[in-house]
Every structure is written in C-alpha cells, then in structure tokens.
Design an enzyme around this catalytic site. Structure first.
Site, mmCIF file in Angstrom:
data_model
loop_
_atom_site.group_PDB
_atom_site.id
_atom_site.type_symbol
_atom_site.label_atom_id
_atom_site.label_comp_id
_atom_site.label_asym_id
_atom_site.label_seq_id
_atom_site.Cartn_x
_atom_site.Cartn_y
_atom_site.Cartn_z
ATOM 1 N N GLU A 1 -5.830 -4.955 10.257
ATOM 2 C CA GLU A 1 -4.684 -3.830 10.733
ATOM 3 C C GLU A 1 -4.952 -3.026 11.764
ATOM 4 O O GLU A 1 -5.716 -2.216 11.875
ATOM 5 C CB GLU A 1 -4.651 -2.813 9.462
ATOM 6 C CG GLU A 1 -4.191 -3.481 7.895
ATOM 7 C CD GLU A 1 -3.619 -2.362 7.271
ATOM 8 O OE1 GLU A 1 -2.592 -2.853 6.549
ATOM 9 O OE2 GLU A 1 -4.217 -1.529 6.908
ATOM 10 N N HIS B 1 -9.589 1.232 4.521
ATOM 11 C CA HIS B 1 -8.335 1.392 5.375
ATOM 12 C C HIS B 1 -8.707 2.388 6.287
ATOM 13 O O HIS B 1 -9.589 3.202 6.376
ATOM 14 C CB HIS B 1 -7.340 2.180 4.527
ATOM 15 C CG HIS B 1 -5.974 2.081 4.893
ATOM 16 N ND1 HIS B 1 -5.558 2.853 6.081
ATOM 17 C CD2 HIS B 1 -4.963 0.928 4.854
ATOM 18 C CE1 HIS B 1 -4.367 2.543 6.509
ATOM 19 N NE2 HIS B 1 -3.808 1.283 5.665
ATOM 20 N N GLY C 1 2.325 2.286 10.850
ATOM 21 C CA GLY C 1 3.206 3.165 10.787
ATOM 22 C C GLY C 1 4.123 3.539 12.198
ATOM 23 O O GLY C 1 4.685 4.603 12.381
ATOM 24 N N GLU D 1 -7.245 4.719 7.805
ATOM 25 C CA GLU D 1 -6.702 6.099 7.454
ATOM 26 C C GLU D 1 -8.054 6.879 6.477
ATOM 27 O O GLU D 1 -8.503 7.879 6.800
ATOM 28 C CB GLU D 1 -5.534 6.218 6.417
ATOM 29 C CG GLU D 1 -4.162 6.134 7.457
ATOM 30 C CD GLU D 1 -3.003 5.433 6.712
ATOM 31 O OE1 GLU D 1 -3.049 5.385 5.261
ATOM 32 O OE2 GLU D 1 -2.388 4.929 7.195
ATOM 33 N N ASN E 1 0.900 -1.104 -0.143
ATOM 34 C CA ASN E 1 0.131 0.004 -0.067
ATOM 35 C C ASN E 1 0.981 1.170 -0.183
ATOM 36 O O ASN E 1 1.541 1.742 1.059
ATOM 37 C CB ASN E 1 -0.981 0.070 1.328
ATOM 38 C CG ASN E 1 -1.886 0.992 1.062
ATOM 39 O OD1 ASN E 1 -1.896 1.943 0.453
ATOM 40 N ND2 ASN E 1 -2.695 1.335 2.448
ATOM 41 N N TRP E 2 1.056 1.874 -1.247
ATOM 42 C CA TRP E 2 1.852 2.988 -1.359
ATOM 43 C C TRP E 2 1.229 4.341 -0.582
ATOM 44 O O TRP E 2 2.228 5.194 -0.455
ATOM 45 C CB TRP E 2 2.292 3.420 -2.731
ATOM 46 C CG TRP E 2 3.010 2.437 -3.554
ATOM 47 C CD1 TRP E 2 3.606 1.207 -2.996
ATOM 48 C CD2 TRP E 2 3.399 2.279 -4.788
ATOM 49 N NE1 TRP E 2 4.028 0.433 -4.089
ATOM 50 C CE2 TRP E 2 4.163 1.203 -5.178
ATOM 51 C CE3 TRP E 2 3.194 3.383 -5.866
ATOM 52 C CZ2 TRP E 2 4.554 1.010 -6.291
ATOM 53 C CZ3 TRP E 2 3.891 3.171 -7.166
ATOM 54 C CH2 TRP E 2 4.338 2.053 -7.338
ATOM 55 N N LYS E 3 0.150 4.208 -0.344
ATOM 56 C CA LYS E 3 -0.524 5.336 0.423
ATOM 57 C C LYS E 3 -0.322 6.691 -0.529
ATOM 58 O O LYS E 3 -0.118 6.572 -1.475
ATOM 59 C CB LYS E 3 -0.337 5.394 1.633
ATOM 60 C CG LYS E 3 -0.336 4.144 2.546
ATOM 61 C CD LYS E 3 -0.108 4.379 4.096
ATOM 62 C CE LYS E 3 -0.302 3.145 4.812
ATOM 63 N NZ LYS E 3 -0.260 3.148 6.218
ATOM 64 N N GLY F 1 2.617 -0.931 4.350
ATOM 65 C CA GLY F 1 2.825 0.319 3.981
ATOM 66 C C GLY F 1 4.428 0.680 3.653
ATOM 67 O O GLY F 1 4.965 0.601 2.935
ATOM 68 N N GLY F 2 5.181 1.295 4.553
ATOM 69 C CA GLY F 2 6.318 1.924 4.555
ATOM 70 C C GLY F 2 7.437 0.799 3.825
ATOM 71 O O GLY F 2 8.118 1.398 3.224
ATOM 72 N N SER G 1 3.195 -2.281 10.440
ATOM 73 C CA SER G 1 4.662 -2.409 10.629
ATOM 74 C C SER G 1 5.194 -3.842 10.175
ATOM 75 O O SER G 1 5.894 -4.185 10.883
ATOM 76 C CB SER G 1 4.790 -1.865 12.030
ATOM 77 O OG SER G 1 4.729 -0.697 12.486
HETATM 78 P P1 13P Z 1 2.807 0.252 7.679
HETATM 79 O O1 13P Z 1 3.308 -0.771 7.104
HETATM 80 O O2 13P Z 1 3.568 1.656 7.406
HETATM 81 O O3 13P Z 1 2.805 0.271 9.390
HETATM 82 O O4 13P Z 1 1.319 0.572 7.245
HETATM 83 C C1 13P Z 1 0.436 -0.531 7.101
HETATM 84 C C2 13P Z 1 -0.673 -0.037 6.532
HETATM 85 O O5 13P Z 1 -1.492 0.833 6.888
HETATM 86 C C3 13P Z 1 -0.612 -0.859 5.129
HETATM 87 O O6 13P Z 1 -2.116 -0.702 4.609
#
Ligand code: 13P
Length: 254
Positions: A169, A97, A175, A99, A9-11, A236-237, A215
C-alpha cells in the site's frame, strides 16, 4: 494456485448497525466465489463476533481484525491479543498498516513480534508495506519496501512465510484518490515476489498472495487486479459501500 483476495478495511468507520447492514447486503448478493477467491472483512474489534456470524453461511468470506498487540498477554489496558482473536475464531489480522506505523509508532521490529504472535495463534497476518511519497519521488521505493520485509518477515521459515498475505500500500495512494498505475503496481509487486524468491525460492514466492491497496475503486479494480503479480486488493473507502465492494470482489481474476 495462490489465492486472489478482496479485503475490506473498514478502519474506524460505521456503527454496529451500519456494519451489519453492509455485510447483509454483500452476503445477500448471491456472489459465487471461485475456490481460489476470497473476500475478507477487517472490521473494528467490537464487531468481530457479529461479522463472523454474518459471513458464516457464505463460502470463502472471512473476517479479519485490523490489529493486535505485540505482547502475549498481561497488564496492557485497552489492547487485544492474538490469542483473544484466536479464541473467537478469527483467522486473519491486518499487521503494520501505514496508519498504525504513522499514528501509533509501530516499527518493523514491533511488527515482527505481532507477526509471530499471529502465527503462533494460527492467524494469517495481512502484512502491510509501502513507501511514503518522498521515497517514491526519489525512486527508492523498492529498497524501502525490501527493508520492511526483511525486518518484519525474514526471520520466518519457509513454511511460515507461506502463511502470510502481503499488502503493498503506497502511502501516497491511501485515501487520496491517487491510485498507482497498473504498471507501477505490477513493477513493485513483481519486485516483492522476486525478493521473496531470492530468500525462500521461486515456488514458495509464487504461492504468496500480494494485494495492492490505495484508492482501489469499483471503477479501477479490474484493471489493477489484471496485473500478473497483483492478487487482489486491500480496500478502504470503497469497501464501505456494498455495491462498490461487490464489484471489487467480482473484479478478482480467475
Ligand atoms: P483507500 O482504499 O481508502 O485508499 O484505503 C486503502 C487502505 O488503506 C486499505 O488498508
């Protein structure tokens, strides 16, 4: 056999050029994904067509949108419909998600609409659920996630639910560098599968991929993915760094 999935997930990160380079590095790494393995890249809307082309020659790599709107079409300036995604052959869409729930006020009932529109357009929703820290600290995470599933997915029939990928999640792990332990992940994934089995039957629940997100890193992916009911991750990251995401794909269990 249910799919094991490493989903990036590049966000809201990377320029077009950076995204192209990242996909080139990953598709060029010579990974041979097993038949039940899949790598999915959830990229920003403007990069969907580029990304689709970038993975087109690599087996078992797919592209996802990060969101779609909860209405079919019409005067909703700035929004993107599931039908539009289908028209450019996108097969997956992240729905709900945390967010989006937090910053864009997406409720369980809005998400039910999005799930329906995705399915109507042959798009697999990657449906996200997970509790905030205070719910976890009070020990109410199972009930919290159950309500999310009930209110957004339980109207689906057996055939439809099997087309959903679920991503658990926990918000406190996103994050933050704070990963759920393998035992914590397994416990709630097993619970989610049991809840699905109660509603749809054990055979059906056994076919649904449940990803863990929060994470996930190259260094911890293998341990988390080893858990019986964890079928890969939504990342994500660490998905923004080619070498890290390659290792995460390689950490999927057979
Ligand atoms: P991180 O891997 O950066 O914690 O993000 C997780 C996430 O929200 C994937 O959708």
């Amino acid at each position: 056999m249910r799919k094991q999935i490493a989903a990036a997930n590049w966000k809201m990160n990377l320029t077009l050029h950076q995204g192209e380079k990242l996909l080139k590095d990953i598709t060029g790494a010579g990974l041979q994904l097993k038949p039940n393995h899949q790598a999915i890249f959830a990229v920003p809307f403007p990069y969907l067509i580029m990304a689709k082309n970038a993975v087109s020659k690599t087996a078992n790599m797919e592209i996802a949108a990060q969101n779609c709107y909860s209405k079919k079409s019409g005067a909703y300036t700035g929004e993107v419909s599931a039908e539009m995604l289908q028209s450019i052959n996108i097969e997956y869409c992240v729905v709900g998600h945390s967010e989006r729930r937090e910053y864009f006020n997406e409720t369980n009932s809005i998400l039910a609409e999005k799930v329906n529109l995705c399915l109507q357009n042959n798009i697999t929703p990657i449906f996200c659920c997970g509790e905030p820290l205070e719910v976890r600290e009070a020990g109410n995470q199972n009930q919290y996630v159950k309500v999310q599933l009930e209110e957004s997915l339980y109207h689906l029939d057996k055939e439809q639910i099997q087309k959903i990928v679920i991503a658990y999640e926990p918000i406190w792990a996103i994050g933050t560098g704070k990963t759920a332990t393998t035992a914590q992940a397994q416990e709630i994934h097993q619970y989610i599968r049991t809840v699905l089995a109660d509603k749809y039957g054990r055979d059906c629940a056994n076919e649904i991929s449940i990803l863990y997100g929060g994470s996930v890193k190259a260094t911890n992916a293998k341990e988390i993915f080893e858990a019986e009911d964890v079928d890969g991750g939504l990342v994500g990251g660490a998905s923004l760094v080619a070498d890290d995401f390659i290792q995460i794909i390689q950490a999927l269990k057979s």
